[in-house]
Write a protein that holds these residues in place. Structure first.
Motif, PDB file in Angstrom:
ATOM      1  N   ALA A   1       0.830  -1.205   0.000  1.00  0.00           N
ATOM      2  CA  ALA A   1       0.000   0.000   0.000  1.00  0.00           C
ATOM      3  C   ALA A   1       0.865   1.255   0.000  1.00  0.00           C
TER       4      ALA A   1
ATOM      5  N   GLU B   1       1.534   6.891  -6.716  1.00  0.00           N
ATOM      6  CA  GLU B   1       0.471   7.847  -7.022  1.00  0.00           C
ATOM      7  C   GLU B   1       0.933   9.270  -6.749  1.00  0.00           C
TER       8      GLU B   1
ATOM      9  N   ARG C   1       0.922   4.193  -2.838  1.00  0.00           N
ATOM     10  CA  ARG C   1       0.711   5.601  -2.467  1.00  0.00           C
ATOM     11  C   ARG C   1       1.871   6.463  -2.957  1.00  0.00           C
TER      12      ARG C   1
END
Length: 86
Positions: free
Chosen positions: A24, A31, A28
């Motif tokens: 995760a 992104e 992140r």
């Protein structure tokens, strides 16, 4: 987009099962890197890129290796094929 490539690599590594939190974080970071305009804040790009590379390195190290036959398995397969043909 970088996030799409990282997501595909995480899936290939099966990393979400091994380290879901780390996966995760990698997504992140990818992104965030995608959202930094090209040419703007090169220092920010460098920092996020460095962190993403380090995180992906950890995921690669934690992910189980692809299970492929070794030399012994290959020899056993050749023998089995030879016996079937005999």
């Amino acid at each position: 987009m970088i996030a799409d490539e990282i997501r595909a690599e995480i899936e290939q590594l099966n990393a979400e099962k091994v380290a879901p939190g780390l996966a995760a974080v990698a997504l992140r970071l990818a992104e965030a890197l995608d959202q930094i305009p090209v040419g703007d804040a090169p220092t920010a790009q460098a920092v996020v890129s460095r962190d993403l590379l380090a995180t992906m390195g950890k995921l690669r190290a934690l992910s189980p290796p692809d299970v492929k036959g070794d030399v012994v398995d290959e020899l056993a397969g050749r023998k089995a094929r030879r016996l079937r043909g005999a």
